[in-house]
Write a protein that holds these residues in place. Sequence first.
Motif, PDB file in Angstrom:
ATOM      1  N   ARG A 527       9.689  36.191 -12.879  1.00  0.00           N
ATOM      2  CA  ARG A 527       9.104  35.031 -13.559  1.00  0.00           C
ATOM      3  C   ARG A 527       9.690  33.737 -13.004  1.00  0.00           C
ATOM      4  O   ARG A 527       8.974  32.749 -12.824  1.00  0.00           O
ATOM      5  CB  ARG A 527       9.368  35.124 -15.069  1.00  0.00           C
ATOM      6  CG  ARG A 527       8.378  35.994 -15.829  1.00  0.00           C
ATOM      7  CD  ARG A 527       8.699  35.997 -17.313  1.00  0.00           C
ATOM      8  NE  ARG A 527       7.679  36.659 -18.095  1.00  0.00           N
ATOM      9  CZ  ARG A 527       6.631  36.063 -18.628  1.00  0.00           C
ATOM     10  NH1 ARG A 527       6.460  34.763 -18.441  1.00  0.00           N
ATOM     11  NH2 ARG A 527       5.747  36.726 -19.338  1.00  0.00           N
ATOM     12  N   PHE A 528      11.000  33.723 -12.764  1.00  0.00           N
ATOM     13  CA  PHE A 528      11.639  32.501 -12.274  1.00  0.00           C
ATOM     14  C   PHE A 528      11.117  32.132 -10.883  1.00  0.00           C
ATOM     15  O   PHE A 528      10.813  30.966 -10.616  1.00  0.00           O
ATOM     16  CB  PHE A 528      13.161  32.687 -12.232  1.00  0.00           C
ATOM     17  CG  PHE A 528      13.903  31.434 -11.844  1.00  0.00           C
ATOM     18  CD1 PHE A 528      14.120  30.420 -12.763  1.00  0.00           C
ATOM     19  CD2 PHE A 528      14.368  31.256 -10.543  1.00  0.00           C
ATOM     20  CE1 PHE A 528      14.788  29.257 -12.400  1.00  0.00           C
ATOM     21  CE2 PHE A 528      15.031  30.092 -10.169  1.00  0.00           C
ATOM     22  CZ  PHE A 528      15.242  29.092 -11.107  1.00  0.00           C
ATOM     23  N   ILE A 529      10.996  33.127 -10.006  1.00  0.00           N
ATOM     24  CA  ILE A 529      10.478  32.851  -8.653  1.00  0.00           C
ATOM     25  C   ILE A 529       9.058  32.302  -8.740  1.00  0.00           C
ATOM     26  O   ILE A 529       8.703  31.324  -8.070  1.00  0.00           O
ATOM     27  CB  ILE A 529      10.519  34.124  -7.791  1.00  0.00           C
ATOM     28  CG1 ILE A 529      11.975  34.521  -7.507  1.00  0.00           C
ATOM     29  CG2 ILE A 529       9.768  33.903  -6.470  1.00  0.00           C
ATOM     30  CD1 ILE A 529      12.117  35.875  -6.838  1.00  0.00           C
ATOM     31  N   PHE A 530       8.229  32.920  -9.606  1.00  0.00           N
ATOM     32  CA  PHE A 530       6.856  32.441  -9.768  1.00  0.00           C
ATOM     33  C   PHE A 530       6.835  31.022 -10.328  1.00  0.00           C
ATOM     34  O   PHE A 530       6.030  30.181  -9.912  1.00  0.00           O
ATOM     35  CB  PHE A 530       6.083  33.393 -10.683  1.00  0.00           C
ATOM     36  CG  PHE A 530       4.675  32.964 -10.969  1.00  0.00           C
ATOM     37  CD1 PHE A 530       3.747  32.800  -9.950  1.00  0.00           C
ATOM     38  CD2 PHE A 530       4.259  32.715 -12.272  1.00  0.00           C
ATOM     39  CE1 PHE A 530       2.447  32.404 -10.212  1.00  0.00           C
ATOM     40  CE2 PHE A 530       2.963  32.315 -12.546  1.00  0.00           C
ATOM     41  CZ  PHE A 530       2.055  32.159 -11.518  1.00  0.00           C
ATOM     42  N   ALA A 531       7.755  30.719 -11.270  1.00  0.00           N
ATOM     43  CA  ALA A 531       7.799  29.401 -11.911  1.00  0.00           C
ATOM     44  C   ALA A 531       8.142  28.285 -10.933  1.00  0.00           C
ATOM     45  O   ALA A 531       7.796  27.122 -11.173  1.00  0.00           O
ATOM     46  CB  ALA A 531       8.813  29.409 -13.051  1.00  0.00           C
ATOM     47  N   LEU A 532       8.821  28.615  -9.830  1.00  0.00           N
ATOM     48  CA  LEU A 532       9.204  27.580  -8.859  1.00  0.00           C
ATOM     49  C   LEU A 532       7.987  26.935  -8.198  1.00  0.00           C
ATOM     50  O   LEU A 532       8.079  25.828  -7.673  1.00  0.00           O
ATOM     51  CB  LEU A 532      10.125  28.177  -7.789  1.00  0.00           C
ATOM     52  CG  LEU A 532      11.493  28.672  -8.280  1.00  0.00           C
ATOM     53  CD1 LEU A 532      12.275  29.308  -7.124  1.00  0.00           C
ATOM     54  CD2 LEU A 532      12.293  27.541  -8.911  1.00  0.00           C
ATOM     55  N   GLY A 533       6.846  27.590  -8.208  1.00  0.00           N
ATOM     56  CA  GLY A 533       5.630  27.003  -7.646  1.00  0.00           C
ATOM     57  C   GLY A 533       5.600  26.988  -6.136  1.00  0.00           C
ATOM     58  O   GLY A 533       5.003  26.098  -5.524  1.00  0.00           O
ATOM     59  N   ILE A 534       6.230  27.986  -5.510  1.00  0.00           N
ATOM     60  CA  ILE A 534       6.200  28.076  -4.046  1.00  0.00           C
ATOM     61  C   ILE A 534       4.770  28.349  -3.604  1.00  0.00           C
ATOM     62  O   ILE A 534       4.122  29.262  -4.130  1.00  0.00           O
ATOM     63  CB  ILE A 534       7.134  29.201  -3.543  1.00  0.00           C
ATOM     64  CG1 ILE A 534       8.565  28.969  -4.046  1.00  0.00           C
ATOM     65  CG2 ILE A 534       7.104  29.291  -2.023  1.00  0.00           C
ATOM     66  CD1 ILE A 534       9.502  30.130  -3.781  1.00  0.00           C
ATOM     67  N   ARG A 535       4.278  27.589  -2.669  1.00  0.00           N
ATOM     68  CA  ARG A 535       2.900  27.740  -2.208  1.00  0.00           C
ATOM     69  C   ARG A 535       2.666  29.165  -1.698  1.00  0.00           C
ATOM     70  O   ARG A 535       3.495  29.729  -0.984  1.00  0.00           O
ATOM     71  CB  ARG A 535       2.598  26.717  -1.118  1.00  0.00           C
ATOM     72  CG  ARG A 535       1.165  26.791  -0.612  1.00  0.00           C
ATOM     73  CD  ARG A 535       0.810  25.563   0.185  1.00  0.00           C
ATOM     74  NE  ARG A 535      -0.438  25.738   0.885  1.00  0.00           N
ATOM     75  CZ  ARG A 535      -1.640  25.688   0.308  1.00  0.00           C
ATOM     76  NH1 ARG A 535      -1.719  25.451  -0.986  1.00  0.00           N
ATOM     77  NH2 ARG A 535      -2.742  25.857   1.025  1.00  0.00           N
ATOM     78  N   ASN A 536       1.536  29.733  -2.082  1.00  0.00           N
ATOM     79  CA  ASN A 536       1.100  31.076  -1.679  1.00  0.00           C
ATOM     80  C   ASN A 536       1.881  32.206  -2.344  1.00  0.00           C
ATOM     81  O   ASN A 536       1.655  33.375  -2.026  1.00  0.00           O
ATOM     82  CB  ASN A 536       1.165  31.269  -0.146  1.00  0.00           C
ATOM     83  CG  ASN A 536       0.247  30.327   0.592  1.00  0.00           C
ATOM     84  OD1 ASN A 536      -0.904  30.162   0.220  1.00  0.00           O
ATOM     85  ND2 ASN A 536       0.756  29.685   1.639  1.00  0.00           N
ATOM     86  N   VAL A 537       2.800  31.871  -3.262  1.00  0.00           N
ATOM     87  CA  VAL A 537       3.560  32.911  -3.961  1.00  0.00           C
ATOM     88  C   VAL A 537       3.034  33.031  -5.388  1.00  0.00           C
ATOM     89  O   VAL A 537       3.347  32.206  -6.255  1.00  0.00           O
ATOM     90  CB  VAL A 537       5.071  32.611  -3.963  1.00  0.00           C
ATOM     91  CG1 VAL A 537       5.830  33.644  -4.806  1.00  0.00           C
ATOM     92  CG2 VAL A 537       5.610  32.607  -2.538  1.00  0.00           C
ATOM     93  N   GLY A 538       2.213  34.048  -5.617  1.00  0.00           N
ATOM     94  CA  GLY A 538       1.693  34.304  -6.947  1.00  0.00           C
ATOM     95  C   GLY A 538       2.573  35.280  -7.701  1.00  0.00           C
ATOM     96  O   GLY A 538       3.677  35.629  -7.263  1.00  0.00           O
ATOM     97  N   GLU A 539       2.064  35.759  -8.838  1.00  0.00           N
ATOM     98  CA  GLU A 539       2.854  36.676  -9.674  1.00  0.00           C
ATOM     99  C   GLU A 539       3.226  37.952  -8.933  1.00  0.00           C
ATOM    100  O   GLU A 539       4.384  38.397  -8.976  1.00  0.00           O
ATOM    101  CB  GLU A 539       2.050  37.050 -10.920  1.00  0.00           C
ATOM    102  CG  GLU A 539       1.982  35.980 -11.973  1.00  0.00           C
ATOM    103  CD  GLU A 539       1.232  36.500 -13.178  1.00  0.00           C
ATOM    104  OE1 GLU A 539       1.880  37.120 -14.051  1.00  0.00           O
ATOM    105  OE2 GLU A 539       0.007  36.301 -13.230  1.00  0.00           O
ATOM    106  N   THR A 540       2.253  38.543  -8.260  1.00  0.00           N
ATOM    107  CA  THR A 540       2.517  39.818  -7.586  1.00  0.00           C
ATOM    108  C   THR A 540       3.546  39.648  -6.474  1.00  0.00           C
ATOM    109  O   THR A 540       4.471  40.462  -6.340  1.00  0.00           O
ATOM    110  CB  THR A 540       1.208  40.390  -7.021  1.00  0.00           C
ATOM    111  OG1 THR A 540       0.277  40.577  -8.090  1.00  0.00           O
ATOM    112  CG2 THR A 540       1.449  41.714  -6.331  1.00  0.00           C
TER     113      THR A 540
END
Length: 698
Positions: A527-540
């Motif tokens: 969840r934390f990695i997804f929350a960072l909003g890195i482009r092209n990085v979705g939940e999966t």
Amino acid sequence: MSSPNRRVAQLRELLRRYNREYHELDAPSVPDAEYDRLFHELEELEAANPGLKTLDSPTQRVGGRPLTAFEPVRHAVPMLSIRTETDFGPGGAANFDARVRRELGLPSHLSVEYAAELKFDGLAISLRYESGVLVRAATRGDGETGEDVTHNIRTIDQIPLCLAGQAPAVLEVRGEVYMRRDAFDALNARQRELGEKTFVNPRNAAAGAVRQLDFKIAAKRPLSFFAYGLGEVVDWDIPLTHSGMLDALAAFGLPVCPDREVTRGAAGLIDFHDSIAAKRDKLPFDIDGVVYKVNDRALQTQLGFVSREPRWAVAHKYPAQEMLTTVEAINVQVGRTGTITPVARLAPVFVGGVTVTNATLHNIDRIRQLDVRVGDTVIVRRAGDVIPEVVDVVMDRRPLREESVDLLETRQVPQYEPFEMPTSCPVCGSHVVREEGEAAYRCTGGLVCTAQRKQALLHFASRRAMDIEGLGDKLVDQLVDVGLVRTPADIYRLGILKLAELDRMAAKSASNLLAGIDKSRNTTLARFIFALGIRNVGETTAKDLARHFGKLDGLIEAASREDESAALSVLQSVPDIGPVVAHSIRDFLREPHNVEVIEQLRANGVSWPEFEPSEVVPAGPLLGKTLVITGTLPTLSRDEAKALIEAAGGKAAGSVSKKTDYLVAGEAAGSKLDKAQELGVPILDEAALLALLAKQPE
């Protein structure tokens, strides 16, 4: 020479050149509004100085000479142009009505009936039918002599080769060849795919197609046609009104625009002008105004002609959608998602009904294609609510300077150098990158960039990320606008006193929000990695990264390696992560501003369970399996089903492919079920999924 003499000579030279560009080369270098302005200036000078008027003046002629590559066609009835009313407002219609009434000597209580039509932006064409068969098509040319373009006109499906019904012995139909906007967009898309030059506007594309020597080229361009008038007619009782004549042409099978109306007096013309203006941008083709014609053909004959124009018709234009101005500077703007867009700062110009000072340049590829530079004279286009854009550069007006070649020779070079995109964000100073295969540049400072702040905070707090209940759009707007929150780390520093001061935020609401913020401190690495909003990085992808690295420090260390190829190699060792996603992760985590915010979040108590990578891989019954969920399951929500699949070592994907091991299908399963059946993917219902989850791993 006196000043009027010099100016008249200059204007005639310019207008002849622009006429040739427009009518003969189909490559105008200035917009219509600029041509009209110069033409009217010449008319006024000649009117004020009658001795300067000559028979070869552009004010006494129509269009340009035919190309020598085409057979000349002498028009039996000249193809004359009509007067343009320069008053864009209601006065334009009132002026025309007043002139007509004055010429006809009508008393004040009698009104004139008019046929009101659209003014198309295309190429004027004359079609000659003999005994109902199309025998020749010709361009306007100079009004007296045009060019034979029959071979190209025959490729336009809308134009009948044989007329319906009892056709006259000779019927010359005047009309406009044009290109629809959707056809124009599709044509330019094909041009780009082929690596060929794109067209500036539909009119140029249509005119260029009509005047091709090879009809196969014209056949590939989707052209259309509207009829609006007559030339020579033999053996036909022409209807008594202009509107009746158009109805008769339609009955012959010729396309006539349905956006026309019979109306009376100045008030009727004004209503038509306003109604078309309201829907102009929704029309499927370009127009630049409307046309008013006295409807009664007997009255047309009575009114006659003056110089090169009929007294019974006028073109009432709308504010120009294209105008000339100069580029004073080129800057960049940073959008909500970090996209960096170059913008031309312009000398103020009235275009499309408003004063424009800025115009988008889209991206660096567009700038290089046009070769736009500071100081250039450019064509700016604004249509409706569309953002103004620079569509072309008038190269012969580019400011030049002298550059020494050697002691004896100098040469003329552009005064200003080509524009280059910045390497750092003008808002936050973070690195600017361009992803492979993309036209746009982006700021990598997603957590700290002011331009991206609200978007980044909303994503960070969203349900699938940190899930901070109560932190929505309106509250984020307030927190950012009053300066309480600049980065996600500031969310965890908020106090009840400051929150209670916000609009519609009482003590209880503030207390509930703080409770939601405190609850979000305990999260998962995915969840934390997804929350960072890195482009092209979705939940999966975030889950894949968390599962692979186990610890955030391991991910940061891998992305931050000095050796770029080594860093990308490590990132791409994560299942389903390719070069584009790997570059996005590296760009984000190598930005010191972003890493600093991550550390501030940790310092403010945001935490998650961490594991050694070897401990992360779940040993469940779905280990290594990919499942897709579609439709509505009887008892499980989609999120619950995904969580069970991932807890059992499986991957919940979003689309069906050859790599899909199972499709979990519920009620109202759609195209994914069809695709799974086509590929032979095993189909599970909820009961079968639960049974599979209950199995012991092998």
